[in-house]
Structure formats: structure tokens, C-alpha cells
Design a protein around this motif. Structure first.
Motif: not given
Length: 267
Positions: A94-96, A123-130, A160-165
Motif C-alpha cells: 500500500i503506497a503512502f 477498512k484498516n484505521p491506523i491508530q499509531d503509525m509511529q 510490515p502491518n499484518g498481510e500489508y506492506l
């Protein structure tokens, strides 16, 4: 169109070469389209009819196929129509932007709701990116972003974040718009990405979108999605870092956004 027809003919000729090699001559002698003509001419006519039928099916297949696989000595790339977020049994990139912005909105610096990243965050809110960045031991680079002097990360790095990069991708300008300030920067990002994928794919296929085909600007050039796809494929081919067989890289495209029949047409 001419190149497409040439490709269809080439496939049909290869199929017919196999048929003519292994099929008994009696098959073509059995049916006589023109009884008044000699057996030899009738055989030629039957062969021509068989070729036309095969050519028709090859043309329909090439025009309506949903995927294509490119293989080399040490790589396999599958380009396919589909929805990146719906892909299963794989790692999804997933490109940020370079600052890993997570705010969704319509402001220039926000993640657009309709983008792949925006859909992912809904679908997958990120609460703490840091925390994710720290777990990945990803540290910001020395120079700050042009946008509000924020900390930024090298384009091409993955978290990495589960099945996502999660990918640090587009650089930001003073207005918060995603851009690579040169074509070379885009290639450098891809080079880093292949090395990161090699580290994180974990014996799974990896799916990416056509990077740079959204709102990201690349220098002063204006690339079509087809051209960007060819650039990505070319970069991966040249990289020493590749996903090991039997796993492969998937490039997932929106239906109709590119033509599978134009891939590698200049090879």
C-alpha cells in the motif's frame, strides 16, 4: 492493432504447427469441401479453414484474457486485472507518501478517499503509525520533507502491518502534493522497493498496484499507466532482488486501465 494481429497470428501458427506435426493427414483428407477439386487442394483448403478457426479463437482469447505472466530465468511477474485490496494469500503493498500520512480528506496534503491508500485506511484505521515505524526499525532520513518540514522516510522503504506492506512512496512538495522531482528519483524508489520486498515477502506472493498512476507527479514528464507499467516491469527485471520461485510478483491493475496485449510490445 497491427501488432495485436501479428501476435494473434504468431500464436495461431505455433498451435497449427503442433497440429500439422502430430495430426494424421487422413483427418484433413476425410472432408472434401470441393469434391470436384483434387485431394491435395482439398487438404490445403481444410488446413486453411483449420488455421482460420484457430486464429479466431486466439484473437478472442488474447482480447479478453484477464492476466498475463512474464517469466525469466529468475523471476515471474503476473499482471492482472483486479482489486488489490481483495487479493488473498499474499502480501499487499500500500503506497503512502514519504511522511506516512494517515489523514483522509480532500486537502492537497490528505490521503484521497478514493485512492488505494484511502480505501485501505478506511477498512484498516491506523491508530499509531509511529509504533509501526518503530517496530520496523525504520528511522527518518536526515533531510526533512518540503511539506511543513516534517520527518520523512526514504522512498521505497516498507513497514510490515499484518498481510500489508506499507510503502513510503511519493515525496511531498511545499503544498503537500505527492511528486517525484525527477524520473531518476522514481527509479531509485523502485530499486529500494525490490530490495525491501525481498526482505519481507516471507514465502508469499506480493501484490502491488501500478505505482505512480494516481495523483503522484514524476518530474515534468506525463506517463500513461501503460508506460508506468513497462517501467516497473523493466526495473524489476534488472534488479538483483527478486521473489524466489514458486512465489511471484503480481501487478494488479483496474480493468481497462492498461492493455495486456501491449505489454512488452517493443521487445
Amino acid at each position: 492493432m497491427i501488432k495485436f494481429l501479428k501476435r494473434s497470428c504468431a500464436v495461431a501458427l505455433n498451435i497449427m504447427a503442433v497440429v500439422f506435426t502430430f495430426a494424421p493427414e487422413a483427418i484433413f483428407e476425410k472432408y472434401k469441401i470441393c469434391p470436384k477439386l483434387s485431394d491435395e487442394i482439398n487438404v490445403v483448403i481444410m488446413r486453411l479453414i483449420a488455421f482460420c478457426v484457430v486464429l479466431m479463437f486466439c484473437t478472442l482469447y488474447l482480447r479478453h484474457r484477464r492476466s498475463i505472466c512474464i517469466k525469466g530465468n529468475n523471476y515471474s511477474i503476473k499482471i492482472e486485472y483486479g482489486d488489490l485490496l481483495s487479493m488473498s494469500n499474499c502480501k499487499k503493498v500500500i503506497a503512502f507518501d514519504e511522511c506516512f500520512t494517515t489523514t483522509i480528506g480532500e486537502a492537497p496534503s490528505n490521503i484521497k478517499p478514493t485512492s488505494i491508500c484511502g480505501q485501505y485506511l478506511r477498512k484498516n484505521p491506523i491508530q499509531d503509525m509511529q509504533a509501526l515505524l518503530e517496530n520496523a526499525q525504520l528511522v527518518p532520513i536526515r533531510s526533512r520533507s518540503k511539506y511543513q518540514h516534517k520527518e520523512r522516510y526514504e522512498s521505497g522503504r516498507l513497514v510490515p502491518n499484518g498481510e500489508y506492506l506499507l510503502l513510503a512512496f511519493a515525496k511531498l512538495d511545499e503544498d503537500g502534493l505527492g511528486r517525484f522531482f525527477s524520473y531518476e528519483e522514481f527509479l531509485d524508489c523502485l530499486s529500494v522497493l525490490w530490495k525491501e520486498i525481498d526482505k519481507y515477502y516471507g514465502q508469499k506472493d506480493v501484490c502491488i498496484s501500478i505505482l505512480g498512476s494516481g495523483l503522484t507527479r514524476i518530474g515534468d514528464a506525463s506517463f500513461t499507466q501503460q508506460e508506468l507499467l513497462d517501467i516497473i516491469i523493466g526495473s524489476y527485471r534488472l534488479s538483483p532482488y527478486k521473489i524466489k520461485s514458486p512465489y511471484q510478483l503480481h501487478i494488479v491493475c483496474k480493468d481497462g486501465s492498461i492493455s495486456l496485449n501491449r505489454i512488452d510490445e517493443n521487445d
